[in-house]
Write a protein that holds these residues in place. Structure first.
Motif, mmCIF file in Angstrom:
data_model
loop_
_atom_site.group_PDB
_atom_site.id
_atom_site.type_symbol
_atom_site.label_atom_id
_atom_site.label_comp_id
_atom_site.label_asym_id
_atom_site.label_seq_id
_atom_site.Cartn_x
_atom_site.Cartn_y
_atom_site.Cartn_z
ATOM 1 N N ALA A 141 0.831 -1.209 -0.043
ATOM 2 C CA ALA A 141 0.094 -0.158 0.009
ATOM 3 C C ALA A 141 0.705 1.339 0.063
ATOM 4 N N ALA A 142 1.926 1.338 0.791
ATOM 5 C CA ALA A 142 2.590 2.638 0.983
ATOM 6 C C ALA A 142 4.033 2.444 0.006
ATOM 7 N N ASN A 143 4.144 1.096 -0.494
ATOM 8 C CA ASN A 143 5.323 1.179 -1.260
ATOM 9 C C ASN A 143 5.254 1.420 -2.796
ATOM 10 N N ASP A 144 6.583 1.877 -3.190
ATOM 11 C CA ASP A 144 6.732 2.141 -4.557
ATOM 12 C C ASP A 144 6.871 0.739 -5.450
ATOM 13 N N ILE A 145 6.174 0.160 -5.613
ATOM 14 C CA ILE A 145 6.062 -1.268 -6.257
ATOM 15 C C ILE A 145 6.317 -1.253 -7.734
ATOM 16 N N TYR A 146 7.722 -1.956 -8.324
ATOM 17 C CA TYR A 146 8.033 -2.029 -9.409
ATOM 18 C C TYR A 146 7.843 -3.436 -10.112
ATOM 19 N N LEU A 147 7.582 -3.592 -11.391
ATOM 20 C CA LEU A 147 7.311 -4.899 -11.881
ATOM 21 C C LEU A 147 7.997 -4.914 -13.331
ATOM 22 N N ALA A 148 8.067 -6.336 -13.679
ATOM 23 C CA ALA A 148 8.736 -6.401 -15.091
ATOM 24 C C ALA A 148 8.197 -8.027 -15.124
ATOM 25 N N SER A 149 7.895 -8.130 -16.557
ATOM 26 C CA SER A 149 7.509 -9.810 -16.970
ATOM 27 C C SER A 149 7.744 -9.685 -18.346
ATOM 28 N N ASP A 150 8.408 -10.926 -18.694
ATOM 29 C CA ASP A 150 8.763 -11.093 -20.213
ATOM 30 C C ASP A 150 8.634 -12.938 -20.312
ATOM 31 N N THR A 151 8.598 -13.295 -21.565
ATOM 32 C CA THR A 151 9.034 -14.509 -22.030
ATOM 33 C C THR A 151 10.149 -14.812 -22.736
ATOM 34 N N PHE A 152 10.950 -15.734 -22.408
ATOM 35 C CA PHE A 152 12.366 -15.901 -23.089
ATOM 36 C C PHE A 152 12.437 -17.261 -23.880
ATOM 37 N N ASP A 153 13.081 -17.292 -25.007
ATOM 38 C CA ASP A 153 13.262 -18.253 -25.634
ATOM 39 C C ASP A 153 14.714 -18.755 -25.343
ATOM 40 N N TYR A 154 14.924 -19.615 -24.258
ATOM 41 C CA TYR A 154 16.225 -20.220 -23.894
ATOM 42 C C TYR A 154 16.791 -21.241 -24.774
ATOM 43 N N ARG A 155 17.835 -20.725 -25.578
ATOM 44 C CA ARG A 155 18.519 -21.758 -26.407
ATOM 45 C C ARG A 155 20.018 -21.352 -26.472
ATOM 46 N N TYR A 156 20.601 -22.469 -27.328
ATOM 47 C CA TYR A 156 22.042 -22.152 -27.540
ATOM 48 C C TYR A 156 22.155 -20.672 -28.284
ATOM 49 N N GLY A 157 23.095 -20.109 -27.723
ATOM 50 C CA GLY A 157 23.303 -18.566 -28.015
ATOM 51 C C GLY A 157 22.655 -17.493 -27.748
ATOM 52 N N ASN A 158 21.569 -17.847 -26.937
ATOM 53 C CA ASN A 158 20.363 -17.174 -26.898
ATOM 54 C C ASN A 158 19.975 -17.240 -25.112
ATOM 55 N N GLU A 159 21.196 -17.050 -24.271
ATOM 56 C CA GLU A 159 20.967 -17.461 -23.010
ATOM 57 C C GLU A 159 20.807 -16.279 -21.884
ATOM 58 N N ALA A 160 21.185 -15.174 -22.515
ATOM 59 C CA ALA A 160 21.467 -13.848 -21.621
ATOM 60 C C ALA A 160 20.207 -12.914 -21.968
ATOM 61 N N HIS A 161 19.474 -12.620 -21.009
ATOM 62 C CA HIS A 161 18.269 -11.612 -21.381
ATOM 63 C C HIS A 161 18.220 -10.446 -20.332
ATOM 64 N N THR A 162 17.573 -9.403 -20.747
ATOM 65 C CA THR A 162 17.749 -8.119 -19.751
ATOM 66 C C THR A 162 16.333 -7.769 -19.705
ATOM 67 N N ILE A 163 15.656 -7.424 -18.550
ATOM 68 C CA ILE A 163 14.288 -6.834 -18.472
ATOM 69 C C ILE A 163 14.419 -5.496 -17.595
ATOM 70 N N GLY A 164 13.487 -4.704 -17.686
ATOM 71 C CA GLY A 164 13.416 -3.310 -17.152
ATOM 72 C C GLY A 164 12.486 -3.234 -16.231
#
Length: 271
Positions: A141-164
């Motif tokens: 209630a009194a907090n500055d709540i942050y949120l991020a959500s995403d779907t990643f395709d984890y495969r060879y050469g695609n292991e690192a992802h960034t969300i804000g």
């Protein structure tokens, strides 16, 4: 002759396929799935207006992550909806500019969905699956709540992802000047703002927010209230009452204490 050429080409193609992949049974562990979490909303989009009015100061954009978000909660599901991992309210105890979530190397390739909540004091506000949260519950209630959500395709050469991480609430600022010296207490009611948000930033369930506040400085009052958006333009209403608390303490004058109650106004809140 043509048959020899066809066999040779097939062998080359098969070799390339083997070398370009990552087969866990034959090679060392493949790179783990890593998700780097950053803070996207350091300042509100209209912060310049608040600065001009002397109601807020701009926050520096290169401070440590915990200057904006002090704790993280995350949950990860696979494409079948099965929970793969969950961490509850991890305190951010370092000065890094971003935080990294690393999954075990044994995690199989596939599609995964991650939902991250920031600044929750506890998880009581989270719904089933932790993909939605009650913004007026204990811990939010009194907090500055942050949120991020995403779907990643984890495969060879695609292991690192960034969300804000983005804010789920706006900040309602109210400034009162020239009040009588005896005014030292106020109540505030904001009616018609959303109370629930899901991990896709879809808001629902209208509610009202009530606050009470003691004042330590006379004549110059500034309030800040973190609330979810309005359902529409001027779709919320604001009621504020300023009071003399010392007079309120006198039961015999409970209905006579001096107070100021400006007319209710329609407002628009955002995030």
């Amino acid at each position: 002759m043509n048959r020899d050429v066809e066999i040779l080409l097939f062998a080359i193609s098969a070799s390339v396929a083997v070398l370009s992949g990552c087969i866990r049974e034959q090679l060392p562990a493949c790179p783990s799935l890593t998700v780097t979490v950053t803070v996207k909303d350091v300042n509100y989009f209209n912060i310049d207006d608040a600065v001009k009015l002397g109601m807020m100061e701009r926050t520096e954009a290169d401070l440590p992550f915990r200057s904006y978000v002090h704790s993280l909660y995350y949950i990860i599901y696979d494409e079948n909806g099965s929970m793969i991992a969950e961490r509850r309210n991890i305190a951010v105890d370092n000065d890094d500019k971003a935080q990294t979530i690393t999954m075990p190397a044994s995690l199989p390739y596939g599609k995964y969905t991650i939902t991250v909540w920031g600044n929750m004091d506890n998880e009581e506000s989270l719904g089933d699956g932790s993909t939605d949260a009650d913004m007026e519950a204990s811990g939010t209630a009194a907090n500055d709540i942050y949120l991020a959500s995403d779907t990643f395709d984890y495969r060879y050469g695609n292991e690192a992802h960034t969300i804000g991480l983005e804010r789920t609430k706006g900040n309602l600022l109210i400034k009162a000047e020239g009040l009588p010296d005896n005014i030292d207490f106020s109540t505030k009611n904001i009616d018609g703002v959303y109370g629930l948000v899901d991990n896709g930033f879809a808001y629902s369930e209208l509610t009202n927010v009530q606050t009470e506040l003691d004042w330590t400085v006379q004549n110059d009052i500034l309030t800040q209230t973190l609330i979810c958006p309005s359902p529409s333009y001027e779709g919320s209403s604001l009621n504020v009452v300023f009071m003399d608390k010392s007079a309120m303490a006198d039961a015999g004058r409970a209905t006579l204490y001096p107070s100021l109650s400006p007319q209710d106004i329609n407002i628009t809140t955002g995030r």
